[in-house]
Each structure stands twice: as structure tokens, then as C-alpha cells.
Design a protein around this motif. Structure first.
Motif, PDB file in Angstrom:
ATOM      1  N   SER A 145     -28.831 -20.954  13.235  1.00 45.27           N
ATOM      2  CA  SER A 145     -29.911 -20.120  13.759  1.00 45.27           C
ATOM      3  C   SER A 145     -30.205 -19.013  12.751  1.00 45.27           C
ATOM      4  O   SER A 145     -29.286 -18.466  12.133  1.00 45.27           O
ATOM      5  N   VAL A 187     -22.663 -22.692  12.544  1.00 45.62           N
ATOM      6  CA  VAL A 187     -21.521 -23.260  13.274  1.00 45.62           C
ATOM      7  C   VAL A 187     -21.287 -24.680  12.757  1.00 45.62           C
ATOM      8  O   VAL A 187     -22.177 -25.532  12.839  1.00 45.62           O
ATOM      9  N   VAL A 203     -32.637 -15.505  12.196  1.00 48.76           N
ATOM     10  CA  VAL A 203     -33.606 -14.515  12.684  1.00 48.76           C
ATOM     11  C   VAL A 203     -34.036 -13.686  11.473  1.00 48.76           C
ATOM     12  O   VAL A 203     -33.230 -12.968  10.872  1.00 48.76           O
ATOM     13  N   GLU A 240     -46.344 -23.178  15.545  1.00 51.17           N
ATOM     14  CA  GLU A 240     -46.397 -24.540  16.049  1.00 51.17           C
ATOM     15  C   GLU A 240     -45.831 -24.554  17.476  1.00 51.17           C
ATOM     16  O   GLU A 240     -45.245 -23.568  17.920  1.00 51.17           O
ATOM     17  N   GLN A 270     -36.136 -25.691  13.798  1.00 52.94           N
ATOM     18  CA  GLN A 270     -37.309 -25.588  14.672  1.00 52.94           C
ATOM     19  C   GLN A 270     -37.619 -24.121  14.937  1.00 52.94           C
ATOM     20  O   GLN A 270     -36.705 -23.323  15.137  1.00 52.94           O
ATOM     21  N   LEU A 271     -38.912 -23.832  14.971  1.00 53.13           N
ATOM     22  CA  LEU A 271     -39.319 -22.462  15.301  1.00 53.13           C
ATOM     23  C   LEU A 271     -39.159 -22.234  16.796  1.00 53.13           C
ATOM     24  O   LEU A 271     -39.724 -22.965  17.607  1.00 53.13           O
ATOM     25  N   LEU A 272     -38.374 -21.216  17.165  1.00 53.26           N
ATOM     26  CA  LEU A 272     -38.247 -20.889  18.591  1.00 53.26           C
ATOM     27  C   LEU A 272     -39.346 -19.941  19.031  1.00 53.26           C
ATOM     28  O   LEU A 272     -39.827 -20.012  20.157  1.00 53.26           O
ATOM     29  N   SER A 312     -43.426 -24.740  20.500  1.00 53.44           N
ATOM     30  CA  SER A 312     -42.016 -24.351  20.525  1.00 53.44           C
ATOM     31  C   SER A 312     -41.210 -25.303  21.403  1.00 53.44           C
ATOM     32  O   SER A 312     -41.651 -25.654  22.501  1.00 53.44           O
ATOM     33  N   PRO A 313     -40.034 -25.692  20.937  1.00 51.67           N
ATOM     34  CA  PRO A 313     -39.183 -26.528  21.790  1.00 51.67           C
ATOM     35  C   PRO A 313     -38.709 -25.766  23.029  1.00 51.67           C
ATOM     36  O   PRO A 313     -38.191 -26.378  23.960  1.00 51.67           O
ATOM     37  N   LEU A 314     -38.898 -24.451  23.045  1.00 56.95           N
ATOM     38  CA  LEU A 314     -38.477 -23.664  24.199  1.00 56.95           C
ATOM     39  C   LEU A 314     -39.579 -23.526  25.256  1.00 56.95           C
ATOM     40  O   LEU A 314     -39.335 -23.033  26.346  1.00 56.95           O
ATOM     41  N   LYS A 321     -37.237 -22.949   7.993  1.00 57.08           N
ATOM     42  CA  LYS A 321     -36.932 -24.296   8.484  1.00 57.08           C
ATOM     43  C   LYS A 321     -36.236 -25.141   7.422  1.00 57.08           C
ATOM     44  O   LYS A 321     -35.376 -25.967   7.725  1.00 57.08           O
ATOM     45  N   MET A 356     -28.135 -20.879  20.632  1.00 59.77           N
ATOM     46  CA  MET A 356     -28.056 -20.292  19.286  1.00 59.77           C
ATOM     47  C   MET A 356     -26.657 -20.436  18.675  1.00 59.77           C
ATOM     48  O   MET A 356     -26.393 -19.966  17.577  1.00 59.77           O
ATOM     49  N   MET A 402     -21.292 -15.628  10.419  1.00 56.96           N
ATOM     50  CA  MET A 402     -22.518 -14.864  10.614  1.00 56.96           C
ATOM     51  C   MET A 402     -22.795 -14.051   9.356  1.00 56.96           C
ATOM     52  O   MET A 402     -21.880 -13.430   8.813  1.00 56.96           O
ATOM     53  N   THR A 416     -24.949 -25.837  14.534  1.00 54.42           N
ATOM     54  CA  THR A 416     -26.038 -24.874  14.736  1.00 54.42           C
ATOM     55  C   THR A 416     -26.301 -24.090  13.462  1.00 54.42           C
ATOM     56  O   THR A 416     -25.358 -23.644  12.799  1.00 54.42           O
ATOM     57  N   MET A 470     -37.823 -16.442  14.683  1.00 51.65           N
ATOM     58  CA  MET A 470     -36.531 -16.997  15.083  1.00 51.65           C
ATOM     59  C   MET A 470     -36.573 -18.525  15.006  1.00 51.65           C
ATOM     60  O   MET A 470     -37.463 -19.156  15.576  1.00 51.65           O
ATOM     61  N   THR A 471     -35.621 -19.092  14.242  1.00 56.37           N
ATOM     62  CA  THR A 471     -35.537 -20.551  14.181  1.00 56.37           C
ATOM     63  C   THR A 471     -34.139 -21.005  14.577  1.00 56.37           C
ATOM     64  O   THR A 471     -33.169 -20.262  14.452  1.00 56.37           O
ATOM     65  N   ARG A 472     -34.069 -22.232  15.051  1.00 55.04           N
ATOM     66  CA  ARG A 472     -32.780 -22.851  15.373  1.00 55.04           C
ATOM     67  C   ARG A 472     -32.851 -24.307  14.939  1.00 55.04           C
ATOM     68  O   ARG A 472     -33.772 -25.029  15.302  1.00 55.04           O
ATOM     69  N   ASN A 509     -26.600 -17.527  11.606  1.00 54.94           N
ATOM     70  CA  ASN A 509     -25.407 -17.945  12.329  1.00 54.94           C
ATOM     71  C   ASN A 509     -25.171 -19.424  12.047  1.00 54.94           C
ATOM     72  O   ASN A 509     -26.029 -20.260  12.350  1.00 54.94           O
TER      73      ASN A 509
END
Lengths: 443, 478
Positions: free
Chosen positions: B149, B183, B151, A91, B38-40, A93-95, B130, A248, B195, B147, B33-35, B181
């Protein structure tokens, strides 16, 4: 091996066929050699010859990335296909951010032909490094001599094309005399026999420190941190200034704003890609943006995170020339020098340590910057300005805010260090910290 | 590929090498990788190439190329041999003349997943990751999730190893891994960070076994308690019960690493250091009768799984400490020659750019017979440390420090108030001499263990049971 331009043509053509018009290709060709030695003998010599590729592509705000080693057209197409396939499954990406306009060009002065063309000559100087440590009084010595030549070529769909060549040399030695040990390291783009011998010499001298061994109680002490220790600690600090690590949740800078005073005004930390003598020198980043030297911390004030186009857009910040296709990274680190001599720093210590080396720095909490690190090699106890004793393996257990808020003085001489525990080449003086917490295990 | 590797080994011998080894090594990976839900991004990786290692007059020489063409591999062989020859004239007496003799295997093996990693579509995996953010957010009570995150990675490792002693091993091992991770932030009490690393060998059944949603729920609820209500640990010496995660880390750091034979000799002296064991012999006492530590590469589904090492020597369990005594070191064929013993199949290389050196695999403290309730039932005032964040150990593997994350006061035989940042600092023999009782269940934890130059992060498990230790002083990290 396939040439960078051939890889570019293959990847661009495949992406064009697939309707992908936003992409970056980074090709790294490297030939390098490392000799390891221990107990005065060579234990292994290693040689690498490789071509690696990183591909980034975006479509409709979707992003994908791949990296790997390639040796054929099929390898390149296979990697491009993987990126394209990923794009079809993810989808937005927010980045995502559009690629930046190209602005960088190769930095000159980063290649020493002696390293690139006469690798056997460089390798043959290894016995001198070992002998110099032994001449300084060491009984045995271990370490590494590594050198190589790399061409890093970046192509972007914005029209950037640039090749940054560099040579590099990393040398470090750990010398032993009885139960005592010393360590030193050096890193550069240039070969210098004098500097190489100095690595063995300084390690041997510290190993030969002639002081009684004493137990000093844990507690708060003044501390002179050598360039090896400063290098290790600011490596972690600089990595934490990568904006992606802030996002992150793995950075002490997550709680800070640029412009905020966080450390002593004596402390300035610079990311220095344009210093051509330091091993990671470069004129452009992996998005084709011009690199520039910039303070991460200037006179104690936090100045900037390190960005690529994605993190810069996400955090509404300016580009800093630190891409990383995915993660912004520092290039080389420089700590601004002071005006003192090491002897003067020692004279300023009422009760404290000269900490030559450390390892195993670990964080309890990245956001709060809580860490501990274990000292190794010469740990010299100083009282009233006089070295009094050698101590063994205390820890510094503190926070980054505490330690770097208490920088009292720095030497005018700086040293370029690069080794196993200082992964980002760092030029640093010795630093006197007014107060740091030292701990020790129960017996 | 076999023919090219075979040619490489023969060429090295023709050029004068007394030993030659050729390894094709491939790692194909995918990373999501998500944060914060959301998918990064998605990233893929391919590392594929050939590693050559030769011995010439005691000089060990390694060369690697990512080109698998015959001419490139032959060039790597020529460089490896010529470098060894050049250095043999410059170098002092080498520590060993030859690798130790070994019974090398000729075999193929593969970890066959119950459910292949590619049997779940990528978008389902993304949804799974997610969803963790929703679960974690809804598990907070007093704190807020700042946070999360994640991976998630899948790697398939394929190797073909040949050597001039007749060894020939082909293998394929798929490994899913995840790094999380977390927080948490509390308006008055700051932040707390956790972690987590997960990993195993196999397919999606490994991922299912992680029970990610319930794991993240439990972790966040516990961290929320610790951050919002955690107190300082008691100041007087108290008995300490360590959870299996902390125990596993301790045995990895204070038994596995110091018994790597190359480290004891000094080969890693300038990098990861040496070992207190250089002052000891096999059979010396290091702890009490509870101190039995095993390294076993053959545990099914383990992150450190293999059946033959990268010198074609069969893997087997090794009792490193046995009932309080140093029992066996970790060897490859180079270190075995130094000690005049046989290799015990511990040579591992991370990728085609890495030489095989003595490494751990799955290292754990042998279990006892207590239930957890029995470990704490007669403690009037004590401390239970279930997990950790910060740790380190000195370069001789003697003095070490662990800072607890999820921790509780033990009061009258029961878990009571949460404790914030308790610090344990002890030496290797003081830990192994302090064990009073051990739990009956061994649990394992994944990590990428670092060693070597260039550094080689290699998959391992560490583990053990919960253990009860004698009274000790507990500090606090501020």
C-alpha cells in the motif's frame, strides 16, 4: 460561521450542476477548551472554535474525498470543486459501493448543559483536581482538563439528514512523589466533580505507594493490567479491526476469519457507540447508517471487522455502522467486566506485576500482532499475593494473541479512561494475564 | 490578512496582554492512495485559520478559529485574554512571568521547487504509484508480496506570523511525502512487514530523488532474503554495526527528545513524559568523543526545514550533544525564560489549531571518516542492523528497544546470513559510550514526530552515518 444546512445547499447545488448525484457531506462544528498543568501550575489554556467539512462523492464507480475547515461559501464551493476535479481524473475504484439506505437517528442523552453552557464553571474546577492529587500524598502533579461541545451533521444524497450533538470531558493527571509516579484518567459526555477529583486522588495514591524499589529480572510473569494499559492495547486492537486496515495489510485480523477463536473466553471487546455516557457516542455513522453496539471479540471468538459500505461490499460483509467516509473506525470501546475485586486479583498473583500505565506501543509486525510497550508510573511487583516492591520501566514484549489468550480474571469494577495514550474512550476492568513477557535494557 | 493579524495583536495588548502573537496558518494537501497496484481513492485537505497566543500575568493562553474574518479573530483574542485573566486569579504562581526576550525577525522566505508539485498531472502520479506494485511483485523470489500500500501526499504550508515584539515572518514550504507498507508472506515462515516514510521540502525533484522503483526493488529483495532465510542472531555478546536509519532514530529518541527544555522542566510530564536530563547540567558527560548530535532546521530540501520559527526567531544549527557532553537544549521563548537563556529558534506549531512548542527539525549524528567496509572489516562475528520496525523508549528517554528488520550476521569482515527480528535494548549513555567508529556519509530519513496536547505530528528528518558499537547482547523477538 456558515451553518450546516447552508453548506449542504451549496455543495448539493454544485454537484447537481456537475452531474454528480452520489455524495456525502459531514459537517462538524466544535467549541472546546483545554487547560494543561504541570508542577502544580497551569502552563497553558487553549481554546478552539472550528467548523470542518468532509465531502465524499462518486460517479461511475469513481470516488473522491476532501476534508478541511470552512468559514465561507467560497471555501465550501472550492472543496466541492476539488472533489469534482478529482473525480474527473481517477479510474473506477475497487472500493466503490453505492451509498447505503439511511437508517440512523440521533442518540439522546449525549449532551450535558453544564459543559455546553457553563464552560467557565467547568474550567474553574481544575484547581480541585490538582489539590486532590496533592492531598493524596503527591508532591507535584501534571495533566490536562479538556471539554467541549460538538454538533456533527451528516447529509447524504440518499436523503439522510441528522445531527448528533455531544458534550465531552477528558481529564487525566500524573502525580509524582520523589522518583515515584501515578497516573489516572477519565472520559465522559457528562461533567462530574466527584469523578474529576477521583482522577487526582487515584494518581496521587499510586504515586504515594510506599514500597521499596527493586530490580526484578526480565522474564515471564503474571500481570494485572490496569484499565489504562488495557485501554491502550485494545485501542490498537480495535483500530486493527477496521476493515480498511485489513485491506492495507496493517492488521492482525488479516489472517483471521470471523467465528475463529483467537483469545481467552474471558475476553470480550465491544464497540459501543450507543453508550451515551461515553464521549464518542452516536446514533448514526458518517454514511447515515444506524450505529449499534457490537462485539469485535466475544468470549474469545473474533466476531466482526468494522465496516463502511465500501469495505463491506469488498469483503462481502454486513454493514456495522462504523463509517468513516474512507476508513471505518471504532466509536467507544467496552471490555466486559468480570466478577473479582482488585484485591482478589492481587491475591491470585504468585509472581508478577500490577502494571498501572504504559506508553509507546509499537508493532514489529501488524499481521502477526507482535508488539512491545513500555511501562510507566507505578509498576508493583507482587509475590504470593502481596505487593513487595516498585520496579522501573520494564517492557511488555509479546504478541496480542499471547496476551489476550491468557486472560485469567477481570474485576467487576470498570473505569472509563480517555487520555493521550488511550485515544478511543475505553471502559475497562483490571485484567489478570496468566503470563506475559517482560524485558529490560542492559544497563 | 496582515491587517487582521496586526489588529489581533494590538487588541490583545489593549485588553491587557503583556505579549501577543497572531499566526495565519494554511495547509493545503492532496493524497493519493493505492493498494496492490490499484487506485483506492484521492483525498484533498484544506486547513486554514488563525492562532492567537497571549501572555497575561504569567498565564499563557491560546485560541484558534478557522474563520479568518476580522470579527472571528477578534473574538478569539477576547476569549484568549479573558481565559488568561480568569485563570490568573485561580492559579498558583506561574513558572514564568514573561517569555524570554528575543531578537525577532521581519522577513519573507519560500522554498522554491525546481519542478513544482503540480507540474506532473495526477494520472501520471497514479501510474507511477501503480507501477511500484509490478516492480515489488517481480522482486520476490522465495516469498509472495501480500500487500503493497502506498499513500502519496503533497502539502503546501503557508504562514504569516506577527507578534507584539515586532516579529513578522511570512513563509511558504511545499512538501511531498510518501508512506509505503510492504507485507511479504512465506508459506512456512509467516510474514514480514516493512513501513517506509519519505519526505522533503521542495517539488517533484524530491520525489525523483527517492528513486522509488529501485528503492522498492532493493527493499523487497532484502525482505525476501530475511524472511526466507533469516536465522536467529548469535547468543554471545557481539559487536553491532547499525545502519544510518537506525542511528538516526536513536539520536532522535535519545538526544533530541530528552533535550527539549519544556520536557525537562515537566511541561509534558503527563503526556510524553520527562527527561533523564533533569538530573544533569550542561557539560555533563553522556557518551564518548563520537557522540556529537546536531539539530539543524536550515538544511536545504529537508523535511524539517524552516528559516524562522513560529515565534519569529531565526533558525540555526544546535549542537545538542558535543563530543560526548550535553551542550545545548531545544528552546522556545517560554522554556528559554525558565532557563534564563535566549531561544534558539525551535518553536514549531503543526497547524492553526496548535501552540508553538520546542521541537526538533533535522536531527543527526555527526559523521566520522570510515567507509562501510572499514566498519566491518575486522569483525570476526557480529551483527549489522540496517533497518527496523518496532521501537520504543521510556518516558525519561533512558531505556530503549529497537527490533531490526533487514539485518545480517557479520562473519570475518563480510556480511553473511540474514537475521530475523534481532532485538537491541540499551540505555542512552550505554549507546553513546559504545560508539567505536562512524561512517563518513550521513543519510536522512523522514518522520512525523509526535509531541504536545493535542498531539502535533510535525515533519522532521533524522539521520546519521553507519556506526560500529562495542560488543553487546542481542535478543530476538518471537
Amino acid at each position: 460561521m456558515i451553518e450546516p444546512r447552508g453548506i449542504r445547499d451549496l455543495v448539493a447545488s454544485r454537484f447537481r450542476d456537475l452531474g454528480i448525484d452520489e455524495w456525502v457531506l459531514v459537517v462538524r462544528s466544535r467549541e472546546s477548551t483545554m487547560a494543561k498543568f504541570a508542577n502544580n501550575a497551569i502552563t497553558v489554556v487553549q481554546y478552539w472554535n472550528s467548523t470542518s467539512v468532509e465531502i465524499y462523492a462518486a460517479r461511475d464507480s469513481r470516488i473522491a474525498h476532501a476534508q478541511g475547515f470552512v468559514s465561507s461559501a467560497d471555501d465550501c464551493l472550492s472543496m466541492a470543486n476539488r472533489v469534482a476535479e478529482s473525480l474527473s481524473k481517477v479510474e473506477p475504484s475497487p472500493l466503490y459501493a453505492p451509498l447505503p439506505e439511511p437508517s440512523g437517528k440521533p442518540l439522546q442523552g449525549t449532551v450535558d448543559p453544564r459543559i455546553r453552557d457553563r464552560s467557565d464553571d467547568v474550567l474553574s474546577t481544575l484547581p480541585q483536581l490538582i489539590d486532590e492529587a496533592l492531598r493524596s500524598g503527591a508532591e507535584r502533579v501534571a495533566g490536562t482538563l479538556e471539554f467541549g461541545y460538538e454538533e456533527r451533521t451528516v447529509y447524504t444524497s440518499k436523503g439522510f439528514e441528522g445531527t448528533q450533538p455531544r458534550t465531552y470531558l477528558k481529564a487525566y493527571a500524573r502525580a509524582f512523589k520523589g522518583e515515584n509516579s501515578g497516573h489516572w484518567a477519565w472520559g465522559s459526555t457528562r461533567f462530574d466533580e466527584h469523578r474529576l477529583a477521583e482522577v487526582g486522588h487515584i494518581a496521587g495514591e499510586f504515586a504515594s505507594t510506599n514500597l521499596p524499589v527493586a530490580n526484578v529480572e526480565p522474564g515471564e510473569y503474571q500481570a494485572i493490567l490496569s484499565p489504562l494499559v488495557v485501554g491502550n492495547l485494545v485501542n490498537t486492537m480495535a483500530l486493527m479491526s477496521s476493515a480498511l486496515l485489513v485491506l492495507m495489510g496493517a492488521s492482525m485480523f488479516a489472517k483471521l476469519e470471523p467465528g475463529q477463536r483467537v483469545f481467552s473466553e474471558n475476553f470480550t471487546l465491544v464497540d459501543a457507540p450507543l453508550d451515551s455516557s461515553l464521549p464518542n457516542a452516536s446514533g448514526f455513522d458518517d454514511e447515515g447508517v444506524a450505529c449499534r453496539n457490537k462485539p469485535i471479540v466475544k468470549r474469545g471468538v473474533f466476531k466482526t471487522l468494522l465496516h463502511n459500505s465500501k469495505t463491506a461490499k469488498r469483503m462481502n460483509a454486513a454493514l456495522t455502522g462504523n463509517a468513516g467516509l474512507f476508513m471505518p473506525t471504532p466509536w467507544n470501546l467496552v471490555i466486559e467486566a468480570g466478577s473479582d475485586s482488585l484485591d482478589n486479583l492481587i491475591k491470585d498473583v504468585k509472581r508478577g506485576f500490577l502494571v498501572l500505565n504504559n506508553w509507546y506501543t509499537r508493532m514489529q509486525n501488524w499481521i502477526e500482532g507482535m508488539f512491545s510497550t513500555v511501562t510507566r508510573d507505578a509498576l508493583i511487583y507482587i509475590e504470593n499475593g502481596e505487593p513487595k516492591a516498585l520496579c522501573r520501566r520494564l517492557r511488555i514484549a509479546d504478541t496480542y494473541r499471547n496476551v489476550f489468550s491468557r486472560v485469567a480474571a477481570l474485576t467487576k469494577d470498570t473505569y472509563s479512561v480517555w487520555w493521550w495514550e488511550v485515544d478511543i474512550p475505553t471502559r475497562s476492568p483490571y485484567i489478570l494475564i496468566e503470563r506475559a513477557r517482560f524485558t529490560r535494557p542492559e544497563a | 490578512m496582515f491587517d487582521i493579524l496586526d489588529r489581533a495583536v494590538n487588541l490583545a495588548r489593549e485588553l491587557g496582554a503583556s505579549y501577543a502573537e497572531a499566526r495565519y496558518h494554511e495547509l493545503v494537501s492532496t493524497q493519493i492512495m493505492t493498494r496492490n497496484g490499484q487506485l483506492l481513492g484521492i483525498s484533498g485537505g484544506v486547513q486554514r485559520g488563525v492562532a492567537i497566543r497571549v501572555m497575561y500575568r504569567g498565564i499563557l493562553s491560546f485560541a484558534s478559529t478557522n474563520s479568518c474574518e476580522r470579527s472571528s479573530v477578534e473574538k478569539a483574542v477576547e476569549i484568549a485574554v479573558s481565559r488568561a485573566k480568569a485563570l490568573s486569579s485561580l492559579a498558583r504562581e506561574p513558572p514564568v512571568k514573561e517569555l524570554a526576550p528575543a531578537r525577532v525577525g521581519r522577513a519573507r522566505y519560500a522554498v522554491v521547487p525546481e519542478k513544482p508539485l503540480d507540474s506532473m498531472p495526477v494520472d501520471e502520479k497514479i501510474s507511477m504509484l501503480k507501477e511500484l506494485f509490478r516492480v515489488a511483485s517481480s522482486s520476490c523470489r522465495e516469498c509472495k508480496l501480500a500487500t503493497l500500500s502506498v499513500v502519496y501526499s503533497e502539502t503546501i504550508e503557508r504562514k504569516i506570523v506577527l507578534n507584539s515584539d515586532g516579529g513578522y515572518i511570512e513563509s511558504e514550504v511545499p512538501r511531498p511525502t510518501a508512506m509505503l507498507n510492504i507485507v511479504l508472506v512465506h508459506p512456512q515462515r509467516g510474514t514480514l512487514q516493512r513501513m517506509i516514510e519519505l519526505g522533503g521540502s521542495g517539488g517533484l525533484e524530491i520525489v525523483r530523488g527517492w528513486a522509488l522503483e529501485s528503492m522498492i526493488r532493493n527493499e523487497v529483495e532484502a525482505l525476501d532474503r530475511v524472511l526466507s532465510k533469516g536465522i536467529e542472531p548469535p547468543k554471545e555478546p557481539i559487536p553491532v554495526v547499525l545502519g544510518s536509519e537506525v542511528v538516526g532514530l536513536i539520536v532522535h529518541e535519545s538526544c533530541g527528545h530528552p533535550l527539549e527544555a519544556d520536557r525537562i522542566w515537566g511541561r509534558e510530564a503527563a503526556q510524553a513524559g520527562e527527561s533523564f536530563a533533569k538530573r544533569h547540567r550542561i557539560g555533563d558527560t553522556i557518551g564518548n568523543e563520537h557522540a556529537t548530535v546536531i539539530d539543524d532546521p536550515t538544511i536545504p530540501k529537508s523535511f524539517g526545514f524552516y528559516l524562522y520559527d513560529d515565534e519569529c526567531v531565526a533558525a540555526r544549527p544546535k549542537y545538542l550533544y558535543r563530543e560526548g557532553r550535553i551542550n545545548e537544549l531545544i528552546h522556545n521563548r517560554w522554556s528559554a525564560a525558565l532557563y534564563n537563556v535566549e531561544s534558539n529558534g525551535s518553536a514549531r506549531a503543526r497547524d492553526f489549531r496548535s501552540e508553538p512548542i520546542p521541537r526538533m527539525s533535522n536531527t543527526y549524528l555527526a559523521p566520522g571518516d570510515h567507509r562501510f567496509e572499514e566498519l566491518i572489516e575486522d569483525i570476526k562475528l557480529g551483527l549489522y542492523v540496517k533497518s527496523y520496525m518496532e521501537w520504543n523508549i521510556d518516558d525519561e528517554r533512558w531505556g530503549q528497544r529497537y527490533v531490526g528488520l533487514e539485518a545480517y550476521v557479520i562473519r570475518n569482515g563480510e556480511l553473511a546470513e540474514p537475521v530475523l527480528n534481532p532485538v537491541l535494548e540499551f540505555t542512552t549513555p550505554s549507546f553513546y559510550s559504545s560508539i567505536e567508529a562512524k561512517g563518513r556519509e550521513v543519510r536522512f530519513y523522514a518522520a512525523l514526530c509526535g509531541k504536545g496536547e493535542p498531539p502535533q505530528g510535525i515533519p522532521v528528518w533524522f539521520g546519521g552515518p553507519d556506526v560500529r558499537l562495542k560488543k553487546m547482547v542481542v535478543g530476538v523477538a518471537r
